[in-house]
Design a protein around this motif. Structure first.
Motif, PDB file in Angstrom:
ATOM      1  N   GLY A 260       0.899   4.033  -2.854  1.00  0.00           N
ATOM      2  CA  GLY A 260       0.648   5.424  -2.481  1.00  0.00           C
ATOM      3  C   GLY A 260       1.731   6.355  -2.996  1.00  0.00           C
ATOM      4  O   GLY A 260       1.447   7.446  -3.494  1.00  0.00           O
TER       5      GLY A 260
ATOM      6  N   LYS B  96      -2.126   8.358   4.609  1.00  0.00           N
ATOM      7  CA  LYS B  96      -2.154   6.893   4.677  1.00  0.00           C
ATOM      8  C   LYS B  96      -0.733   6.328   4.667  1.00  0.00           C
ATOM      9  O   LYS B  96      -0.415   5.404   5.424  1.00  0.00           O
ATOM     10  CB  LYS B  96      -2.975   6.332   3.507  1.00  0.00           C
ATOM     11  CG  LYS B  96      -3.131   4.843   3.530  1.00  0.00           C
ATOM     12  CD  LYS B  96      -3.991   4.400   4.692  1.00  0.00           C
ATOM     13  CE  LYS B  96      -4.311   2.922   4.595  1.00  0.00           C
ATOM     14  NZ  LYS B  96      -5.117   2.459   5.692  1.00  0.00           N
ATOM     15  N   ILE B  97       0.144   6.894   3.833  1.00  0.00           N
ATOM     16  CA  ILE B  97       1.543   6.466   3.805  1.00  0.00           C
ATOM     17  C   ILE B  97       2.191   6.679   5.169  1.00  0.00           C
ATOM     18  O   ILE B  97       2.861   5.793   5.700  1.00  0.00           O
ATOM     19  CB  ILE B  97       2.328   7.228   2.708  1.00  0.00           C
ATOM     20  CG1 ILE B  97       1.835   6.827   1.328  1.00  0.00           C
ATOM     21  CG2 ILE B  97       3.832   6.992   2.840  1.00  0.00           C
ATOM     22  CD1 ILE B  97       2.351   7.718   0.204  1.00  0.00           C
TER      23      ILE B  97
ATOM     24  N   PHE C 208       1.280   6.757  -6.723  1.00  0.00           N
ATOM     25  CA  PHE C 208       0.171   7.665  -7.009  1.00  0.00           C
ATOM     26  C   PHE C 208       0.558   9.116  -6.705  1.00  0.00           C
ATOM     27  O   PHE C 208       0.331  10.014  -7.521  1.00  0.00           O
ATOM     28  CB  PHE C 208      -1.066   7.266  -6.195  1.00  0.00           C
ATOM     29  CG  PHE C 208      -2.245   8.145  -6.465  1.00  0.00           C
ATOM     30  CD1 PHE C 208      -3.022   7.952  -7.595  1.00  0.00           C
ATOM     31  CD2 PHE C 208      -2.581   9.176  -5.600  1.00  0.00           C
ATOM     32  CE1 PHE C 208      -4.107   8.772  -7.864  1.00  0.00           C
ATOM     33  CE2 PHE C 208      -3.663  10.002  -5.855  1.00  0.00           C
ATOM     34  CZ  PHE C 208      -4.433   9.792  -6.983  1.00  0.00           C
ATOM     35  N   ASP C 209       1.158   9.344  -5.515  1.00  0.00           N
ATOM     36  CA  ASP C 209       1.531  10.704  -5.121  1.00  0.00           C
ATOM     37  C   ASP C 209       2.643  11.281  -5.990  1.00  0.00           C
ATOM     38  O   ASP C 209       2.836  12.490  -6.032  1.00  0.00           O
ATOM     39  CB  ASP C 209       1.962  10.744  -3.648  1.00  0.00           C
ATOM     40  CG  ASP C 209       0.829  11.130  -2.723  1.00  0.00           C
ATOM     41  OD1 ASP C 209      -0.290  11.375  -3.207  1.00  0.00           O
ATOM     42  OD2 ASP C 209       1.059  11.189  -1.499  1.00  0.00           O
TER      43      ASP C 209
ATOM     44  N   GLY D 100      -7.285  15.082  -1.782  1.00  0.00           N
ATOM     45  CA  GLY D 100      -7.069  13.705  -2.217  1.00  0.00           C
ATOM     46  C   GLY D 100      -5.620  13.275  -2.080  1.00  0.00           C
ATOM     47  O   GLY D 100      -5.319  12.211  -1.522  1.00  0.00           O
ATOM     48  N   LEU D 101      -4.705  14.102  -2.578  1.00  0.00           N
ATOM     49  CA  LEU D 101      -3.281  13.785  -2.457  1.00  0.00           C
ATOM     50  C   LEU D 101      -2.832  13.781  -1.001  1.00  0.00           C
ATOM     51  O   LEU D 101      -2.008  12.949  -0.597  1.00  0.00           O
ATOM     52  CB  LEU D 101      -2.448  14.770  -3.276  1.00  0.00           C
ATOM     53  CG  LEU D 101      -2.611  14.662  -4.790  1.00  0.00           C
ATOM     54  CD1 LEU D 101      -1.980  15.859  -5.488  1.00  0.00           C
ATOM     55  CD2 LEU D 101      -2.036  13.360  -5.310  1.00  0.00           C
ATOM     56  N   SER D 102      -3.379  14.675  -0.206  1.00  0.00           N
ATOM     57  CA  SER D 102      -3.038  14.719   1.223  1.00  0.00           C
ATOM     58  C   SER D 102      -3.496  13.465   1.949  1.00  0.00           C
ATOM     59  O   SER D 102      -2.790  12.956   2.826  1.00  0.00           O
ATOM     60  CB  SER D 102      -3.663  15.950   1.883  1.00  0.00           C
ATOM     61  OG  SER D 102      -3.150  17.120   1.310  1.00  0.00           O
ATOM     62  N   LEU D 103      -4.664  12.952   1.595  1.00  0.00           N
ATOM     63  CA  LEU D 103      -5.155  11.727   2.229  1.00  0.00           C
ATOM     64  C   LEU D 103      -4.292  10.518   1.872  1.00  0.00           C
ATOM     65  O   LEU D 103      -4.030   9.662   2.730  1.00  0.00           O
ATOM     66  CB  LEU D 103      -6.614  11.481   1.863  1.00  0.00           C
ATOM     67  CG  LEU D 103      -7.617  12.450   2.485  1.00  0.00           C
ATOM     68  CD1 LEU D 103      -9.008  12.212   1.912  1.00  0.00           C
ATOM     69  CD2 LEU D 103      -7.618  12.330   3.998  1.00  0.00           C
ATOM     70  N   VAL D 104      -3.829  10.465   0.636  1.00  0.00           N
ATOM     71  CA  VAL D 104      -2.909   9.386   0.247  1.00  0.00           C
ATOM     72  C   VAL D 104      -1.622   9.502   1.052  1.00  0.00           C
ATOM     73  O   VAL D 104      -1.105   8.516   1.584  1.00  0.00           O
ATOM     74  CB  VAL D 104      -2.619   9.413  -1.270  1.00  0.00           C
ATOM     75  CG1 VAL D 104      -1.517   8.427  -1.640  1.00  0.00           C
ATOM     76  CG2 VAL D 104      -3.884   9.121  -2.058  1.00  0.00           C
ATOM     77  N   HIS D 105      -1.110  10.719   1.173  1.00  0.00           N
ATOM     78  CA  HIS D 105       0.116  10.947   1.949  1.00  0.00           C
ATOM     79  C   HIS D 105      -0.089  10.575   3.414  1.00  0.00           C
ATOM     80  O   HIS D 105       0.782   9.945   4.029  1.00  0.00           O
ATOM     81  CB  HIS D 105       0.554  12.406   1.816  1.00  0.00           C
ATOM     82  CG  HIS D 105       1.822  12.708   2.516  1.00  0.00           C
ATOM     83  ND1 HIS D 105       3.039  12.240   2.082  1.00  0.00           N
ATOM     84  CD2 HIS D 105       2.073  13.411   3.643  1.00  0.00           C
ATOM     85  CE1 HIS D 105       3.980  12.654   2.912  1.00  0.00           C
ATOM     86  NE2 HIS D 105       3.411  13.365   3.858  1.00  0.00           N
TER      87      HIS D 105
ATOM     88  N   VAL E 133       0.841  -1.202   0.000  1.00  0.00           N
ATOM     89  CA  VAL E 133       0.000   0.000   0.000  1.00  0.00           C
ATOM     90  C   VAL E 133       0.877   1.253   0.000  1.00  0.00           C
ATOM     91  O   VAL E 133       0.589   2.222  -0.703  1.00  0.00           O
ATOM     92  CB  VAL E 133      -0.971  -0.007   1.204  1.00  0.00           C
ATOM     93  CG1 VAL E 133      -1.758   1.289   1.276  1.00  0.00           C
ATOM     94  CG2 VAL E 133      -1.915  -1.203   1.110  1.00  0.00           C
TER      95      VAL E 133
END
Length: 120
Positions: free
Chosen positions: A24, A67-68, A27-28, A60-65, A20
């Protein structure tokens, strides 16, 4: 007209935390390129104004970050990284040495990568 699609799968897909994190980072790394192309290449396009006028891409990008960061913090050895991170802010120690230790850790690099990406 209603279309109903049924999918049956006997195979369960299971992703590890590392999988994951890698997805991430991928994607980021590449998702902002689309936004950059809109801003630089087509600044007056209605699509650019609509997309960039919204906070959605940033959230959206902040939420992926996030999660990382959360996954990296929950991995084995995460506490050791925090202790090394303290070295960076200890004036009696080598800040560069602390950063070298941190960048030897793949999860730390995964978390820090988006911060330096705009400057590359």
């Amino acid at each position: 007209v209603r279309i109903r699609i049924r999918m049956y799968s006997k195979t369960a897909v299971s992703l590890s935390g590392q999988d994951v994190i890698k997805a991430g980072v991928l994607f980021d790394t590449f998702a902002p390129q689309f936004l950059w192309l809109l801003i630089i290449g087509l600044p007056d396009l209605d699509l650019t104004k609509k997309v960039m006028g919204s906070i959605t891409p940033i959230v959206g990008l902040s939420l992926v970050h996030l999660k990382i960061v959360l996954l990296a913090a929950s991995q084995e050895g995460a506490l050791d990284q925090v202790l090394i991170f303290q070295e960076v802010f200890d004036a009696s120690m080598s800040q560069l040495g602390g950063m070298q230790k941190l960048f030897a850790n793949q999860n730390f690099v995964a978390e820090e990568w988006p911060h330096g990406e705009p400057f590359t």
